[in-house]
Scaffold this motif. Structure first.
Motif: not given
Length: 313
Positions: A209-227
């Motif tokens: 899954w490729m996505t756009y950059h977001r602020d670190p906290d938001t990105q970590r949350a998206r990655h947790s959802m992906w994991r």
């Protein structure tokens, strides 16, 4: 259908590591007209400098209402040129608008680039985010989720390890079709954005899954959802997570990172720290959309000399 992996996507996406690519066209800040002969030369330079991937966008139409005024070449034409002028770097679409193109035409283009590049292509697929374009092509934007799913299945069948053509309609007595020439390797398929699908749907069908950059906290949350979606797969599997990030690289290597829309302005030391954090948070690949007043070659060469060795080893 289990997603296909090849040596080229393993070069870009590996567990516990982060690789760096570039998004074309490579332009200075404020430049809106690309010299595509120069872009092909810059692509060859990126290959020689050790960047891991070149990403090409699919922008069917332009409008004065759109925020991106750059005129992009047809992605298949540009990918063909890149395949002929590079030797090692991965070539990726970021992303072909799956909903506005017939999937068999996409399969033909993807197989052609895979053949010309000797197996260096990854097919990134999106649903498009501009509803007026759907009307221009005779589609209803409300149908994009269903179109994305149906077209994905047709593509996966045509580009898989045992390729076969799934016609939209099959007349009585119609022959079996095939796409020739068959590429040297199957074509890995990658979701760019969500395409209106759940992360579980993407994890089951895509190499990542490729996505756009977001602020670190938001990105970590998206990655947790992906994991979590990857962990719900019926069998243990690797699925990549990648980010497209805007970068204004300062000529002061010690300048702290400052947020920009979809990225950062930073000196190289702060950039390395930000990329370290992304890797440690589970990102496997970052493609940089360069956006600086500095000459593009100068920025590429600084990244290659001082940033790539930290991640590519």
């Amino acid at each position: 259908m289990t997603p296909v992996r090849t040596s080229i996507d393993r070069q870009v996406f590996a567990e516990g590591r982060l690789s760096i690519g570039l998004t074309l066209p490579l332009l200075r800040a404020g430049q809106i007209v690309a010299d595509f002969r120069e872009q092909v030369e810059l692509a060859a330079l990126a290959d020689a400098l050790g960047f891991r991937a070149l990403w090409v966008r699919d922008v069917p139409l332009n409008s004065a209402d759109y925020p991106d005024p750059v005129g992009h070449l047809d992605p298949w034409v540009l990918l063909g040129a890149l395949a002929s002028h590079t030797t090692r770097i991965a070539l990726a679409s970021g992303a072909i608008v799956l909903t506005l193109r017939h999937p068999l035409h996409i399969a033909k283009g993807a197989g052609s680039v895979q053949t010309l590049s000797n197996g260096r292509f990854m097919l990134g697929l999106g649903s498009g985010d501009r509803p007026p374009e759907y009307a221009a092509f005779g589609h209803d934007a409300e149908e994009r989720r269903e179109l994305y799913r149906a077209h994905w299945d047709t593509l996966a069948a045509a580009l898989g390890e045992v390729p076969h053509v799934m016609p939209d309609r099959r007349r009585e007595g119609a022959p079996e079709f095939m796409l020739l020439p068959q590429p040297p390797l199957p074509v890995p398929m990658l979701a760019v954005g969500s395409g209106g699908q759940s992360v579980d749907w993407i994890a089951r069908r895509s190499i990542g899954w490729m996505t756009y950059h977001r602020d670190p906290d938001t990105q970590r949350a998206r990655h947790s959802m992906w994991r979590a979606a990857v962990d719900r797969l019926p069998a243990p599997a690797f699925r990549a997570f990648g980010v497209a990030m805007r970068l204004d690289l300062s000529d002061d290597p010690h300048e702290p990172a400052a947020p920009l829309p979809l990225g950062y302005r930073a000196g190289r030391h702060a950039l390395i720290a930000a990329l370290d954090d992304m890797r440690d948070s589970g990102t496997h690949h970052v493609t940089l959309n360069l956006n600086s007043q500095r000459p593009v070659r100068e920025v590429m060469e600084e990244l290659a000399a001082d940033v790539l060795p930290h991640f590519h080893g």
